[in-house]
Design a protein around this motif. Sequence first.
Motif, PDB file in Angstrom:
ATOM      1  N   ARG A   9      -6.799  13.792  12.131  1.00 54.30           N
ATOM      2  CA  ARG A   9      -6.780  15.169  11.626  1.00 54.30           C
ATOM      3  C   ARG A   9      -8.150  15.618  11.127  1.00 54.30           C
ATOM      4  N   GLY A  10      -9.162  14.778  11.276  1.00 55.20           N
ATOM      5  CA  GLY A  10     -10.521  15.166  10.926  1.00 55.20           C
ATOM      6  C   GLY A  10     -10.973  14.760   9.543  1.00 55.20           C
ATOM      7  N   CYS A  11     -10.162  13.992   8.813  1.00 58.37           N
ATOM      8  CA  CYS A  11     -10.526  13.593   7.450  1.00 58.37           C
ATOM      9  C   CYS A  11     -11.714  12.629   7.491  1.00 58.37           C
ATOM     10  N   LYS A  12     -12.674  12.897   6.620  1.00 57.34           N
ATOM     11  CA  LYS A  12     -13.883  12.068   6.573  1.00 57.34           C
ATOM     12  C   LYS A  12     -14.074  11.375   5.236  1.00 57.34           C
ATOM     13  N   GLU A  13     -13.532  11.950   4.169  1.00 63.73           N
ATOM     14  CA  GLU A  13     -13.690  11.368   2.837  1.00 63.73           C
ATOM     15  C   GLU A  13     -12.341  10.832   2.387  1.00 63.73           C
ATOM     16  N   LEU A  14     -12.191   9.516   2.440  1.00 71.48           N
ATOM     17  CA  LEU A  14     -10.909   8.873   2.170  1.00 71.48           C
ATOM     18  C   LEU A  14     -11.095   7.731   1.186  1.00 71.48           C
ATOM     19  N   ARG A  15     -10.060   7.515   0.366  1.00 71.75           N
ATOM     20  CA  ARG A  15     -10.015   6.390  -0.550  1.00 71.75           C
ATOM     21  C   ARG A  15      -8.588   5.841  -0.538  1.00 71.75           C
ATOM     22  N   LEU A  16      -8.460   4.544  -0.811  1.00 72.93           N
ATOM     23  CA  LEU A  16      -7.140   3.906  -0.837  1.00 72.93           C
ATOM     24  C   LEU A  16      -6.872   3.356  -2.224  1.00 72.93           C
ATOM     25  N   VAL A  17      -5.694   3.663  -2.766  1.00 66.97           N
ATOM     26  CA  VAL A  17      -5.252   3.117  -4.050  1.00 66.97           C
ATOM     27  C   VAL A  17      -4.015   2.267  -3.803  1.00 66.97           C
ATOM     28  N   CYS A  18      -4.042   1.017  -4.280  1.00 63.81           N
ATOM     29  CA  CYS A  18      -2.874   0.152  -4.201  1.00 63.81           C
ATOM     30  C   CYS A  18      -2.706  -0.583  -5.526  1.00 63.81           C
ATOM     31  N   LEU A  19      -1.505  -1.055  -5.761  1.00 61.53           N
ATOM     32  CA  LEU A  19      -1.227  -1.814  -6.976  1.00 61.53           C
ATOM     33  C   LEU A  19      -1.679  -3.262  -6.804  1.00 61.53           C
ATOM     34  N   LEU A  20      -1.327  -3.864  -5.676  1.00 62.05           N
ATOM     35  CA  LEU A  20      -1.697  -5.246  -5.358  1.00 62.05           C
ATOM     36  C   LEU A  20      -2.280  -5.313  -3.960  1.00 62.05           C
ATOM     37  N   ALA A  21      -3.202  -6.239  -3.767  1.00 65.43           N
ATOM     38  CA  ALA A  21      -3.778  -6.469  -2.446  1.00 65.43           C
ATOM     39  C   ALA A  21      -3.818  -7.962  -2.168  1.00 65.43           C
ATOM     40  N   ALA A  22      -3.679  -8.312  -0.912  1.00 65.14           N
ATOM     41  CA  ALA A  22      -3.889  -9.686  -0.455  1.00 65.14           C
ATOM     42  C   ALA A  22      -5.238  -9.750   0.253  1.00 65.14           C
ATOM     43  N   PRO A  23      -5.917 -10.906   0.182  1.00 62.09           N
ATOM     44  CA  PRO A  23      -7.200 -11.026   0.889  1.00 62.09           C
ATOM     45  C   PRO A  23      -7.082 -10.700   2.374  1.00 62.09           C
ATOM     46  N   GLU A  24      -5.971 -11.114   2.997  1.00 58.18           N
ATOM     47  CA  GLU A  24      -5.770 -10.821   4.413  1.00 58.18           C
ATOM     48  C   GLU A  24      -5.680  -9.322   4.669  1.00 58.18           C
ATOM     49  N   GLY A  25      -5.024  -8.603   3.730  1.00 59.65           N
ATOM     50  CA  GLY A  25      -4.892  -7.159   3.873  1.00 59.65           C
ATOM     51  C   GLY A  25      -6.222  -6.446   3.729  1.00 59.65           C
ATOM     52  N   ILE A  26      -7.023  -6.903   2.776  1.00 57.00           N
ATOM     53  CA  ILE A  26      -8.349  -6.310   2.585  1.00 57.00           C
ATOM     54  C   ILE A  26      -9.204  -6.524   3.835  1.00 57.00           C
ATOM     55  N   GLU A  27      -9.178  -7.753   4.366  1.00 58.22           N
ATOM     56  CA  GLU A  27      -9.975  -8.055   5.559  1.00 58.22           C
ATOM     57  C   GLU A  27      -9.535  -7.200   6.741  1.00 58.22           C
ATOM     58  N   ARG A  28      -8.227  -7.082   6.915  1.00 59.49           N
ATOM     59  CA  ARG A  28      -7.698  -6.269   8.031  1.00 59.49           C
ATOM     60  C   ARG A  28      -8.052  -4.801   7.845  1.00 59.49           C
ATOM     61  N   PHE A  29      -7.881  -4.283   6.631  1.00 60.35           N
ATOM     62  CA  PHE A  29      -8.140  -2.862   6.389  1.00 60.35           C
ATOM     63  C   PHE A  29      -9.610  -2.536   6.593  1.00 60.35           C
TER      64      PHE A  29
END
Length: 209
Positions: free
Chosen positions: A150-170
């Motif tokens: 949709r053309g979004c260029k300025e994005l941020r992600l907020v999560c409560l918990l993260a796994a190292p695998e999820g961070i690497e994938r994201f």
Amino acid sequence: MREVHVVRHPLVQHKLTLMRQAERTTKGFRQLLNEVGMLLCYEVTRDLPLADVEIETPITTMQSPMVAGKKLVFAPILRAGLGFVDGMLDLVPSARVAHIGLYRDPKTLQAVEYYFKAPPDVAERLVIVLDPMLATANSAVAAVDRLKERGCKELRLVCLLAAPEGIERFHGAHPEVPIWTAAVDSHLNEHGYIVPGLGDAGDRMFGTR
């Protein structure tokens, strides 16, 4: 870790511990998620630009700072991302809200989209994607993919918990999108759940477990 901001505020850590407890009620879990969402909102918006405007106080006129630019968009990933929205809107009541409906296929663990609705000018705004659990990251990656379409260029992600695998994938898919989280846990188990984690946030929030 580059572009990963772990929020170590004592109140955030205290409330997260309460949420991890298996005996926490649905009502209690939902209330805590709302409260933590508000606290995380303070952190993810810490660097918003300000511009001085002229106002009239009861005493005199003055130049005083206000948030500049277009209003924010909060983009919860359904279902569990909704748990952050009310707390964040309490702080930023003028924000727009986009809804991204994704579910995780239980066999493949891949994200399947079933709904998407965003403000028409979402591409011109800072978009904060909300997803309590960054586990496999398939849903978060799919959500950001869709927003970029949709053309979004300025994005941020907020999560409560993260796994190292999820961070690497994201960050493998979206290295320029920063993450704010209350904790980075140990790992994912064979079912794709964060360990030690807190279970399925959506089920615990809505009482469907």
